[in-house]
Design an enzyme around this catalytic site. Structure first.
Site, short mmCIF file in Angstrom:
data_model
loop_
_atom_site.label_atom_id
_atom_site.label_comp_id
_atom_site.label_asym_id
_atom_site.label_seq_id
_atom_site.Cartn_x
_atom_site.Cartn_y
_atom_site.Cartn_z
N ASP A 16 0.87 -1.18 0.00
CA ASP A 16 0.00 0.00 0.00
C ASP A 16 0.90 1.23 0.00
O ASP A 16 2.09 1.14 0.31
CB ASP A 16 -0.89 0.00 1.25
CG ASP A 16 -1.80 1.22 1.31
OD1 ASP A 16 -2.36 1.62 0.27
OD2 ASP A 16 -1.94 1.81 2.40
N SER A 17 0.32 2.37 -0.31
CA SER A 17 1.07 3.63 -0.25
C SER A 17 1.48 3.97 1.18
O SER A 17 2.37 4.77 1.38
CB SER A 17 0.24 4.77 -0.83
OG SER A 17 -0.98 4.87 -0.14
N TYR A 48 -0.39 8.64 -2.17
CA TYR A 48 -0.43 8.49 -3.63
C TYR A 48 -1.64 9.26 -4.21
O TYR A 48 -1.61 9.70 -5.35
CB TYR A 48 -0.60 7.03 -4.03
CG TYR A 48 0.63 6.14 -3.91
CD1 TYR A 48 1.80 6.58 -3.29
CD2 TYR A 48 0.62 4.85 -4.42
CE1 TYR A 48 2.90 5.75 -3.17
CE2 TYR A 48 1.72 4.01 -4.32
CZ TYR A 48 2.86 4.46 -3.69
OH TYR A 48 3.94 3.63 -3.59
N CYS A 79 -4.43 -1.03 -2.11
CA CYS A 79 -4.44 0.43 -2.21
C CYS A 79 -5.32 0.78 -3.40
O CYS A 79 -5.01 0.38 -4.54
CB CYS A 79 -3.01 0.91 -2.43
SG CYS A 79 -2.83 2.66 -2.82
N THR A 81 -5.81 3.59 -4.88
CA THR A 81 -5.16 4.47 -5.84
C THR A 81 -4.19 3.70 -6.73
O THR A 81 -4.20 3.86 -7.95
CB THR A 81 -4.42 5.60 -5.08
OG1 THR A 81 -5.34 6.23 -4.19
CG2 THR A 81 -3.85 6.61 -6.04
N GLU A 158 -6.13 8.98 9.92
CA GLU A 158 -4.74 8.90 10.39
C GLU A 158 -4.50 9.76 11.62
O GLU A 158 -3.53 9.56 12.34
CB GLU A 158 -3.77 9.26 9.26
CG GLU A 158 -3.88 8.24 8.12
CD GLU A 158 -2.66 8.13 7.24
OE1 GLU A 158 -1.81 9.03 7.28
OE2 GLU A 158 -2.59 7.13 6.50
N CYS A 192 -11.47 2.84 -0.39
CA CYS A 192 -10.14 3.21 0.12
C CYS A 192 -9.94 2.39 1.37
O CYS A 192 -10.86 2.28 2.19
CB CYS A 192 -10.09 4.70 0.43
SG CYS A 192 -8.62 5.22 1.36
N HIS A 194 -8.57 2.95 4.02
CA HIS A 194 -8.72 3.64 5.31
C HIS A 194 -10.17 3.66 5.78
O HIS A 194 -10.44 3.81 6.97
CB HIS A 194 -8.27 5.09 5.20
CG HIS A 194 -6.80 5.31 5.33
ND1 HIS A 194 -5.90 4.83 4.41
CD2 HIS A 194 -6.07 5.95 6.27
CE1 HIS A 194 -4.68 5.18 4.78
NE2 HIS A 194 -4.75 5.86 5.90
#
Lengths: 276, 276
Positions: A16-17, A48, A79, A81, A158, A192, A194
């Site tokens: 993942d990024s 990203y 990820c 993206t 985050e 996503c 997250h």
């Protein structure tokens, strides 16, 4: 290095990024507790989602190579993206099977919807790429979709704004989800890695009439199926080990990883610098 | 290339990790309308605020070199995070005068406070570096300070959550400013070049008893003074030209630049890859 009917002990590779892909790892741990996992988080180049398509493509190519060089039996781009820019030209260069998050997640959404209306939320880059819309259209051309880029959700997660009563996150989500509600979607892709951490709030705002599709769960299930179909599962049923690499040791990595996994991890420094 | 009593027509060099440094450019345009400006925005590696100190130091060294190679007469690090890692070992390698945002902003705050209590808000990295606290302590050891890292403010600004009535931004700021209020600060340093766009909301939340110190304005004033002292002002009083370089063409750059400057700009692609 073996892949036969008695099983394949090589690890699953996940990248993942940054930390988001850990939501795929969490599901892999639960669904496939005997599998070893190698994780690469490109923390040094996150996010990203705000980069140009060309740059994301280069980073993704380097991330794929990093895992391919580590003798994995399957590569998962955890990820949204990165998945949205990884096409056949990269996949055909890989020595092992591959899955991103787009296809498995779109398939889970197409199976779940009753009224044929699917909403998608993701980073700005994922939504702009149209990847989920294309994948859904290929699965079932009659599906109607609406997508919404949600650039603030990653920073909110985050920074720990994930508690159920969080008024900031609720206000931001109310704004982002307005189009989805107006559209009458009965299924929402959390596009996503997250976003599953916000699923309780999203579910509360949308009510029981909307099914949430967790891209981490859908992708982990698809990875399990790929291993089963090819007979390359690890014969062990428990005791899988995880190895974590990150491209930068940041102050916040350990705490954010704990948010995603629910336990502490140790990560080693490594860079992905060579393309496929 | 000349620096004499009749003036110096070379441009002022300004860099930032992204678009935030444009808040310094905006003030330079107003205070020194005859000066040419070369701006470098390291958009391809933004944000610096979440990177490790070692990586930020390397990026800052490359950014300084980029401007030094462009025949500027003064270099401004218009980035709290980069300024906080640029020390004498880098500055002594520069062929021209230098200022970051820390020293001028700390000096403006020390001059403004009546009760000796100064609050500081910035990115997590800027606050963790203690740079503003050290600079204030050197100016006036009796000053008391409290710092608060505000990692969500940059994403909020870059996503346009800057309108005066914005409830999301107000809620986030109320949380971030609580320590500052409890501390009884009469002066607050906006220690990140993004934050002046939130100054109206911050002023409204803190009330008239707290003076806000805009790091962009303080730095631009200090740059003007440096040029005046050394007699290297541009003899022209108007008509200064700006040249913008960015290390990645992103979807959002043009719109975000407009938020900061109030007008459109054209930017060329360039990378900063060689350290000082």
């Amino acid at each position: 290095m073996s892949g036969n009917k008695t099983g394949d002990c090589r690890p699953i590779g996940v990248f993942d990024s940054g930390v988001g892909g850990l939501s795929v790892v969490r599901w892999l741990e639960q669904l496939l507790p005997g599998e070893d996992i190698v994780y690469f988080g490109d923390v040094g180049r996150v996010p990203y989602g705000t980069r140009s398509r060309e740059v994301i493509h280069r980073y993704a190519s380097e991330d794929l190579r990093f895992l391919a060089d580590r003798e994995v039996k399957l590569i998962v781009a955890a990820c949204g993206t990165a998945s949205s820019v990884i096409g056949p030209e990269l996949i055909k260069k890989l020595p092992v099977p591959y899955t991103g998050v787009i296809q498995p997640t779109a398939a889970a959404a197409a199976a779940a919807t009753q009224n044929g209306r699917v909403g998608i939320i993701g980073t700005a880059a994922t939504i702009a790429s149209g990847s989920f819309v294309r994948a859904l259209g290929q699965l079932s051309p009659a599906l109607q979709t609406v997508g919404r880029g949600c650039p603030l959700l990653v920073p909110l997660v985050e920074n720990g704004y994930i508690d159920f009563e969080n008024q900031v996150t609720r206000l931001v989500l109310q704004d982002y989800l307005r189009d989805i509600v107006d559209f009458g979607a009965d299924t929402l892709i959390l596009g996503c890695t997250h976003f599953p951490l916000l699923a309780p709030i999203i579910a509360d705002l949308l009510g029981p009439g909307v099914t949430l599709i967790d891209s981490g769960l859908a992708t982990a299930r698809y990875a399990a199926k790929l291993l089963q179909t090819s007979g390359s599962q690890n014969p062990a049923k428990t005791g899988g080990r995880q190895q974590y690499y990150i491209s930068e040791h940041t102050e916040t990595f350990a705490a954010t990883a704990r948010l995603f996994l629910g336990h502490d991890i140790q990560a080693e420094f490594a860079l992905a610098e060579t393309p496929l």
